[in-house]
Design a protein around this motif. Structure first.
Motif, PDB file in Angstrom:
ATOM      1  N   ALA B  34       6.495   3.140  13.773  1.00  0.00           N
ATOM      2  CA  ALA B  34       5.912   4.266  13.053  1.00  0.00           C
ATOM      3  C   ALA B  34       4.500   3.932  12.610  1.00  0.00           C
ATOM      4  O   ALA B  34       4.142   2.749  12.470  1.00  0.00           O
ATOM      5  CB  ALA B  34       6.773   4.612  11.831  1.00  0.00           C
ATOM      6  N   TYR B  36       1.574   5.091   9.589  1.00  0.00           N
ATOM      7  CA  TYR B  36       1.373   5.749   8.305  1.00  0.00           C
ATOM      8  C   TYR B  36      -0.111   5.742   7.963  1.00  0.00           C
ATOM      9  O   TYR B  36      -0.843   4.825   8.328  1.00  0.00           O
ATOM     10  CB  TYR B  36       2.131   5.020   7.187  1.00  0.00           C
ATOM     11  CG  TYR B  36       3.621   4.945   7.408  1.00  0.00           C
ATOM     12  CD1 TYR B  36       4.176   3.877   8.107  1.00  0.00           C
ATOM     13  CD2 TYR B  36       4.470   5.938   6.930  1.00  0.00           C
ATOM     14  CE1 TYR B  36       5.535   3.799   8.333  1.00  0.00           C
ATOM     15  CE2 TYR B  36       5.840   5.869   7.149  1.00  0.00           C
ATOM     16  CZ  TYR B  36       6.358   4.804   7.859  1.00  0.00           C
ATOM     17  OH  TYR B  36       7.712   4.743   8.081  1.00  0.00           O
ATOM     18  N   GLN B  38      -2.596   5.907   4.545  1.00  0.00           N
ATOM     19  CA  GLN B  38      -2.596   5.770   3.086  1.00  0.00           C
ATOM     20  C   GLN B  38      -4.007   5.934   2.538  1.00  0.00           C
ATOM     21  O   GLN B  38      -4.943   5.285   3.007  1.00  0.00           O
ATOM     22  CB  GLN B  38      -2.025   4.413   2.653  1.00  0.00           C
ATOM     23  CG  GLN B  38      -1.851   4.326   1.141  1.00  0.00           C
ATOM     24  CD  GLN B  38      -1.289   3.005   0.680  1.00  0.00           C
ATOM     25  OE1 GLN B  38      -1.557   1.960   1.257  1.00  0.00           O
ATOM     26  NE2 GLN B  38      -0.482   3.039  -0.390  1.00  0.00           N
ATOM     27  N   LYS B  42      -2.534   6.641  -3.476  1.00  0.00           N
ATOM     28  CA  LYS B  42      -1.473   7.520  -2.970  1.00  0.00           C
ATOM     29  C   LYS B  42      -0.438   6.722  -2.188  1.00  0.00           C
ATOM     30  O   LYS B  42      -0.712   5.629  -1.712  1.00  0.00           O
ATOM     31  CB  LYS B  42      -2.053   8.611  -2.057  1.00  0.00           C
ATOM     32  CG  LYS B  42      -3.052   9.525  -2.745  1.00  0.00           C
ATOM     33  CD  LYS B  42      -2.390  10.351  -3.827  1.00  0.00           C
ATOM     34  CE  LYS B  42      -3.346  11.372  -4.411  1.00  0.00           C
ATOM     35  NZ  LYS B  42      -2.708  12.147  -5.508  1.00  0.00           N
ATOM     36  N   ALA B  43       0.741   7.317  -2.047  1.00  0.00           N
ATOM     37  CA  ALA B  43       1.786   6.709  -1.230  1.00  0.00           C
ATOM     38  C   ALA B  43       1.455   6.882   0.246  1.00  0.00           C
ATOM     39  O   ALA B  43       0.727   7.816   0.631  1.00  0.00           O
ATOM     40  CB  ALA B  43       3.135   7.358  -1.536  1.00  0.00           C
ATOM     41  N   PRO B  44       1.960   6.003   1.084  1.00  0.00           N
ATOM     42  CA  PRO B  44       1.779   6.188   2.532  1.00  0.00           C
ATOM     43  C   PRO B  44       2.376   7.509   2.990  1.00  0.00           C
ATOM     44  O   PRO B  44       3.366   7.993   2.443  1.00  0.00           O
ATOM     45  CB  PRO B  44       2.528   5.002   3.133  1.00  0.00           C
ATOM     46  CG  PRO B  44       2.513   3.958   2.061  1.00  0.00           C
ATOM     47  CD  PRO B  44       2.639   4.737   0.782  1.00  0.00           C
ATOM     48  N   LEU B  46       3.693   9.555   6.518  1.00  0.00           N
ATOM     49  CA  LEU B  46       4.106   9.386   7.908  1.00  0.00           C
ATOM     50  C   LEU B  46       3.247  10.231   8.838  1.00  0.00           C
ATOM     51  O   LEU B  46       3.046  11.423   8.604  1.00  0.00           O
ATOM     52  CB  LEU B  46       5.578   9.798   8.055  1.00  0.00           C
ATOM     53  CG  LEU B  46       6.152   9.763   9.471  1.00  0.00           C
ATOM     54  CD1 LEU B  46       6.290   8.322   9.960  1.00  0.00           C
ATOM     55  CD2 LEU B  46       7.498  10.479   9.508  1.00  0.00           C
ATOM     56  N   TYR B  87      -1.301   1.936   8.678  1.00  0.00           N
ATOM     57  CA  TYR B  87      -0.327   0.859   8.844  1.00  0.00           C
ATOM     58  C   TYR B  87       0.658   1.203   9.953  1.00  0.00           C
ATOM     59  O   TYR B  87       1.122   2.344  10.054  1.00  0.00           O
ATOM     60  CB  TYR B  87       0.479   0.651   7.562  1.00  0.00           C
ATOM     61  CG  TYR B  87      -0.304   0.144   6.390  1.00  0.00           C
ATOM     62  CD1 TYR B  87      -0.851   1.020   5.458  1.00  0.00           C
ATOM     63  CD2 TYR B  87      -0.471  -1.229   6.187  1.00  0.00           C
ATOM     64  CE1 TYR B  87      -1.577   0.551   4.369  1.00  0.00           C
ATOM     65  CE2 TYR B  87      -1.189  -1.700   5.092  1.00  0.00           C
ATOM     66  CZ  TYR B  87      -1.737  -0.804   4.195  1.00  0.00           C
ATOM     67  OH  TYR B  87      -2.447  -1.279   3.116  1.00  0.00           O
ATOM     68  N   GLN B  89       4.523   0.069  11.468  1.00  0.00           N
ATOM     69  CA  GLN B  89       5.774  -0.440  10.913  1.00  0.00           C
ATOM     70  C   GLN B  89       6.803  -0.511  12.038  1.00  0.00           C
ATOM     71  O   GLN B  89       6.974   0.457  12.778  1.00  0.00           O
ATOM     72  CB  GLN B  89       6.302   0.505   9.829  1.00  0.00           C
ATOM     73  CG  GLN B  89       7.662   0.155   9.283  1.00  0.00           C
ATOM     74  CD  GLN B  89       8.472   1.377   8.854  1.00  0.00           C
ATOM     75  OE1 GLN B  89       8.201   2.495   9.278  1.00  0.00           O
ATOM     76  NE2 GLN B  89       9.446   1.179   7.997  1.00  0.00           N
ATOM     77  N   PHE B 100       5.649  -4.481   8.320  1.00  0.00           N
ATOM     78  CA  PHE B 100       4.444  -3.674   8.464  1.00  0.00           C
ATOM     79  C   PHE B 100       3.313  -4.524   9.028  1.00  0.00           C
ATOM     80  O   PHE B 100       3.264  -5.746   8.794  1.00  0.00           O
ATOM     81  CB  PHE B 100       3.999  -3.138   7.099  1.00  0.00           C
ATOM     82  CG  PHE B 100       4.938  -2.139   6.484  1.00  0.00           C
ATOM     83  CD1 PHE B 100       5.961  -2.556   5.646  1.00  0.00           C
ATOM     84  CD2 PHE B 100       4.802  -0.778   6.734  1.00  0.00           C
ATOM     85  CE1 PHE B 100       6.838  -1.644   5.077  1.00  0.00           C
ATOM     86  CE2 PHE B 100       5.660   0.144   6.167  1.00  0.00           C
ATOM     87  CZ  PHE B 100       6.680  -0.297   5.342  1.00  0.00           C
ATOM     88  N   GLN B 102      -0.742  -5.440   8.874  1.00  0.00           N
ATOM     89  CA  GLN B 102      -1.518  -5.758   7.673  1.00  0.00           C
ATOM     90  C   GLN B 102      -2.457  -4.632   7.278  1.00  0.00           C
ATOM     91  O   GLN B 102      -3.073  -4.685   6.207  1.00  0.00           O
ATOM     92  CB  GLN B 102      -2.316  -7.055   7.885  1.00  0.00           C
ATOM     93  CG  GLN B 102      -3.591  -6.897   8.704  1.00  0.00           C
ATOM     94  CD  GLN B 102      -3.361  -6.952  10.201  1.00  0.00           C
ATOM     95  OE1 GLN B 102      -2.247  -6.754  10.695  1.00  0.00           O
ATOM     96  NE2 GLN B 102      -4.426  -7.235  10.937  1.00  0.00           N
TER      97      GLN B 102
END
Lengths: 126, 109
Positions: B34, B36, B38, B42-44, B46, B87, B89, B100, B102
């Motif tokens: 996956a 993401y 960010q 804030k939150a990541p 999708l 990122y 994952q 994840f 880096q």
């Protein structure tokens, strides 16, 4: 809509414990694994482990074994992450995230994370 | 554990550019990857799952490809809202852990 709402920021002293909550809404709480991920200031994402809200089963990253406990209360659709023996390098934003896994022919296939909670800042300082 | 290596760590680009971010797994993860996005504070969010499936509501300028150990995220024409950190994952069921990359910081040139 599907939503994860986390508890508020915490300030703790070294050696203490912290418990962060993650309340789920908009879906069947027991139908999806819940993961916890943390992010230290200016750093990347670090996976901590998961809980199966249906069975209560858990799996923790080796780094956190012995210090982390993940639990849930299905009556209020809430997952918890408790981290003990806090150190200054545990200062981070902690996220919960729903895993979009699925079962097929008796096999559980892991899935991606969606959605994520808004994050909870835990500051460890003397 | 499966290690995920992203490159580059930082990418400078301009609005309208086509950019590609690479993610390599230390062993085969099939298509269990996956991506993401960010933004600060804030939150990541999708973007892509199963290596190439676009999440509902994500603009079509985002695309993912790859399988096995090498994967790419491509943004076909950068928009101002795309400047963020990305990122990858892995979520391979044969691995006991989730990992994840880096992260790749995409900044305005």
């Amino acid at each position: 809509q599907v939503q994860l709402v986390q508890s508020g920021a915490e300030v703790k002293k070294p050696g203490a414990s912290v418990k962060v909550s993650c309340k789920a809404s908009g879906y069947t709480f027991t139908g999806y694994y819940m993961h916890w991920v943390r992010q230290a200031p200016g750093q990347g994402l670090e996976w901590m482990g998961w809980i199966n809200p249906n069975s209560g089963g858990t799996n923790y990253a080796q780094k956190f074994q012995g210090r982390v406990t993940m639990t849930r209360d299905t009556s209020i659709s809430t997952a918890y992450m408790e981290l003990s023996r806090l150190r200054s390098d545990d200062t981070a934003v902690y996220y919960c995230a729903r895993e979009m896994g699925s079962y097929s022919s008796g096999w559980y296939q892991r899935g991606w994370f969606d959605p994520w909670g808004q994050g909870t800042l835990v500051t460890v300082s003397s | 554990d499966i290690q995920m290596t992203q490159s580059p760590s930082t990418l400078s680009a301009s609005v309208g550019d086509r950019v590609t971010i690479t993610c390599r797994a230390s062993q085969s993860i099939s298509s269990w990857l996956a991506w993401y996005q960010q933004k600060p504070g804030k939150a990541p969010k999708l973007l892509i799952y199963k290596a190439s499936s676009l999440e509902s509501g994500v603009p079509s300028r985002f695309s993912g490809s790859g399988s096995g150990t090498e994967f790419t995220l491509t943004i076909s024409s950068l928009q101002p809202d795309d400047f963020a950190t990305y990122y990858c994952q892995q979520y391979n069921s044969y691995s006991p852990s989730i990992t994840f990359g880096q992260g790749t910081r995409l900044e305005i040139k």
